[in-house]
Design a protein around this motif. Sequence first.
Motif, PDB file in Angstrom:
ATOM      1  N   ALA A 131       0.842  -1.203   0.000  1.00 59.69           N
ATOM      2  CA  ALA A 131       0.000   0.000   0.000  1.00 59.69           C
ATOM      3  C   ALA A 131       0.873   1.247   0.000  1.00 59.69           C
ATOM      4  N   GLU A 132       1.917   1.258   0.811  1.00 51.62           N
ATOM      5  CA  GLU A 132       2.804   2.419   0.862  1.00 51.62           C
ATOM      6  C   GLU A 132       3.597   2.591  -0.432  1.00 51.62           C
ATOM      7  N   VAL A 133       3.994   1.500  -1.038  1.00 50.72           N
ATOM      8  CA  VAL A 133       4.692   1.590  -2.326  1.00 50.72           C
ATOM      9  C   VAL A 133       3.761   2.202  -3.366  1.00 50.72           C
ATOM     10  N   TRP A 134       2.497   1.782  -3.376  1.00 44.68           N
ATOM     11  CA  TRP A 134       1.535   2.359  -4.321  1.00 44.68           C
ATOM     12  C   TRP A 134       1.352   3.847  -4.037  1.00 44.68           C
ATOM     13  N   MET A 135       1.269   4.229  -2.773  1.00 48.57           N
ATOM     14  CA  MET A 135       1.083   5.631  -2.398  1.00 48.57           C
ATOM     15  C   MET A 135       2.251   6.512  -2.845  1.00 48.57           C
ATOM     16  N   ALA A 136       3.433   5.931  -2.972  1.00 48.04           N
ATOM     17  CA  ALA A 136       4.640   6.713  -3.288  1.00 48.04           C
ATOM     18  C   ALA A 136       4.564   7.417  -4.638  1.00 48.04           C
ATOM     19  N   GLN A 137       3.620   7.062  -5.486  1.00 53.19           N
ATOM     20  CA  GLN A 137       3.462   7.753  -6.767  1.00 53.19           C
ATOM     21  C   GLN A 137       2.732   9.084  -6.620  1.00 53.19           C
ATOM     22  N   LEU A 138       2.220   9.363  -5.433  1.00 51.46           N
ATOM     23  CA  LEU A 138       1.418  10.562  -5.191  1.00 51.46           C
ATOM     24  C   LEU A 138       2.246  11.591  -4.427  1.00 51.46           C
ATOM     25  N   PRO A 139       2.429  12.776  -4.995  1.00 51.34           N
ATOM     26  CA  PRO A 139       3.281  13.792  -4.372  1.00 51.34           C
ATOM     27  C   PRO A 139       2.901  14.142  -2.934  1.00 51.34           C
ATOM     28  N   ALA A 140       1.632  14.163  -2.618  1.00 52.70           N
ATOM     29  CA  ALA A 140       1.231  14.506  -1.252  1.00 52.70           C
ATOM     30  C   ALA A 140       1.737  13.473  -0.253  1.00 52.70           C
ATOM     31  N   TRP A 141       1.861  12.230  -0.683  1.00 53.65           N
ATOM     32  CA  TRP A 141       2.371  11.175   0.193  1.00 53.65           C
ATOM     33  C   TRP A 141       3.872  11.346   0.417  1.00 53.65           C
ATOM     34  N   THR A 142       4.610  11.498  -0.659  1.00 56.19           N
ATOM     35  CA  THR A 142       6.070  11.580  -0.535  1.00 56.19           C
ATOM     36  C   THR A 142       6.514  12.869   0.159  1.00 56.19           C
ATOM     37  N   ALA A 143       5.682  13.903   0.124  1.00 56.94           N
ATOM     38  CA  ALA A 143       6.028  15.172   0.765  1.00 56.94           C
ATOM     39  C   ALA A 143       5.699  15.184   2.264  1.00 56.94           C
ATOM     40  N   THR A 144       5.046  14.144   2.737  1.00 59.01           N
ATOM     41  CA  THR A 144       4.616  14.104   4.143  1.00 59.01           C
ATOM     42  C   THR A 144       5.709  13.470   4.998  1.00 59.01           C
ATOM     43  N   ASP A 145       6.020  14.121   6.093  1.00 62.83           N
ATOM     44  CA  ASP A 145       7.044  13.650   7.021  1.00 62.83           C
ATOM     45  C   ASP A 145       6.679  12.254   7.537  1.00 62.83           C
ATOM     46  N   HIS A 146       7.663  11.374   7.615  1.00 61.06           N
ATOM     47  CA  HIS A 146       7.438  10.002   8.091  1.00 61.06           C
ATOM     48  C   HIS A 146       6.862   9.982   9.505  1.00 61.06           C
ATOM     49  N   GLU A 147       7.302  10.907  10.348  1.00 62.38           N
ATOM     50  CA  GLU A 147       6.795  10.934  11.719  1.00 62.38           C
ATOM     51  C   GLU A 147       5.316  11.314  11.763  1.00 62.38           C
ATOM     52  N   ALA A 184       1.520  -1.290  12.751  1.00 57.72           N
ATOM     53  CA  ALA A 184       2.595  -2.238  13.065  1.00 57.72           C
ATOM     54  C   ALA A 184       3.692  -2.183  12.005  1.00 57.72           C
ATOM     55  N   HIS A 185       3.307  -2.083  10.751  1.00 55.01           N
ATOM     56  CA  HIS A 185       4.287  -1.971   9.664  1.00 55.01           C
ATOM     57  C   HIS A 185       5.162  -0.739   9.848  1.00 55.01           C
ATOM     58  N   ARG A 186       4.545   0.381  10.182  1.00 57.28           N
ATOM     59  CA  ARG A 186       5.311   1.623  10.350  1.00 57.28           C
ATOM     60  C   ARG A 186       6.263   1.491  11.542  1.00 57.28           C
ATOM     61  N   THR A 187       5.823   0.856  12.611  1.00 54.89           N
ATOM     62  CA  THR A 187       6.688   0.630  13.771  1.00 54.89           C
ATOM     63  C   THR A 187       7.828  -0.313  13.404  1.00 54.89           C
ATOM     64  N   ASP A 188       7.508  -1.413  12.711  1.00 55.78           N
ATOM     65  CA  ASP A 188       8.520  -2.374  12.294  1.00 55.78           C
ATOM     66  C   ASP A 188       9.534  -1.747  11.338  1.00 55.78           C
ATOM     67  N   SER A 189       9.072  -0.843  10.480  1.00 57.62           N
ATOM     68  CA  SER A 189       9.976  -0.186   9.543  1.00 57.62           C
ATOM     69  C   SER A 189      11.022   0.640  10.272  1.00 57.62           C
ATOM     70  N   HIS A 190      10.607   1.265  11.388  1.00 53.41           N
ATOM     71  CA  HIS A 190      11.558   2.052  12.184  1.00 53.41           C
ATOM     72  C   HIS A 190      12.586   1.134  12.832  1.00 53.41           C
ATOM     73  N   GLN A 191      12.117   0.019  13.336  1.00 55.15           N
ATOM     74  CA  GLN A 191      13.025  -0.909  14.021  1.00 55.15           C
ATOM     75  C   GLN A 191      14.016  -1.537  13.074  1.00 55.15           C
ATOM     76  N   SER A 192      13.614  -1.698  11.801  1.00 57.49           N
ATOM     77  CA  SER A 192      14.526  -2.292  10.823  1.00 57.49           C
ATOM     78  C   SER A 192      15.342  -1.238  10.084  1.00 57.49           C
ATOM     79  N   GLY A 193      15.125   0.040  10.433  1.00 57.40           N
ATOM     80  CA  GLY A 193      15.893   1.120   9.821  1.00 57.40           C
ATOM     81  C   GLY A 193      15.369   1.597   8.491  1.00 57.40           C
ATOM     82  N   ARG A 194      14.109   1.274   8.158  1.00 60.22           N
ATOM     83  CA  ARG A 194      13.455   1.648   6.892  1.00 60.22           C
ATOM     84  C   ARG A 194      14.251   1.153   5.749  1.00 60.22           C
TER      85      ARG A 194
END
Length: 194
Positions: A131-147, A184-194
């Motif tokens: 879902a996040e990979v699909w969202m990455a094609q949208l500028p509003a998504w990529t411009a939003t801070d990860h936090e 959970a995915h977002r938390t796991d991504s932080h733990q794995s260093g994205r």
Amino acid sequence: MSHLNLGTFVFTRHPYDSAAPVPGGVDPAAWRVLSPGSTDLDLLAVTLKALQETPARGEPWFTPAARLGFAQPAMDGETLIHSDLTPANLIVTTHGLRIVDWAWATKAAPWAELALLVQWLIGSGHSAEQAEVWMAQLPAWTATDHEVLDDFASRNAAKWAAKSRQSTEVWVHDLAMWTGEWAAHRTDSHQSGR
């Protein structure tokens, strides 16, 4: 306002009724699912890019906090968002994708629409990562801070988890599961260093 047709968007304040006439040549059999690999996802991306350039003018729109039940200053904005892009509210017509049932129309930052769509992509068969990979094609998504996205995912999951403890409705439990998966995915991504 019953209907307002602005090309890609058919504004209605009521859920779509397949027996009622809706502007734009809607074929009730054309309801689409947001499943991985669906060509309707391409139509959705085009529609979302246009929607994210649509200012919220006039109407007394919902605020993000009133609509979602939690506040986050980064959600505030001047863009019109649907805020309920379930597969049932996305209809493919001969004129492209139509978004119907604008009962929850909200004035917000454009990324909020995308963050709310993640749960429906997951519910339609995408993993949180897909879902996040699909969202990455949208500028509003990529411009939003990860936090900001982390905080939103966590708050939205907590909201639906609380609702699911007080409800026997299947759809409430589904949303709790899907939003929880994303958080959970977002938390796991932080733990794995994205």
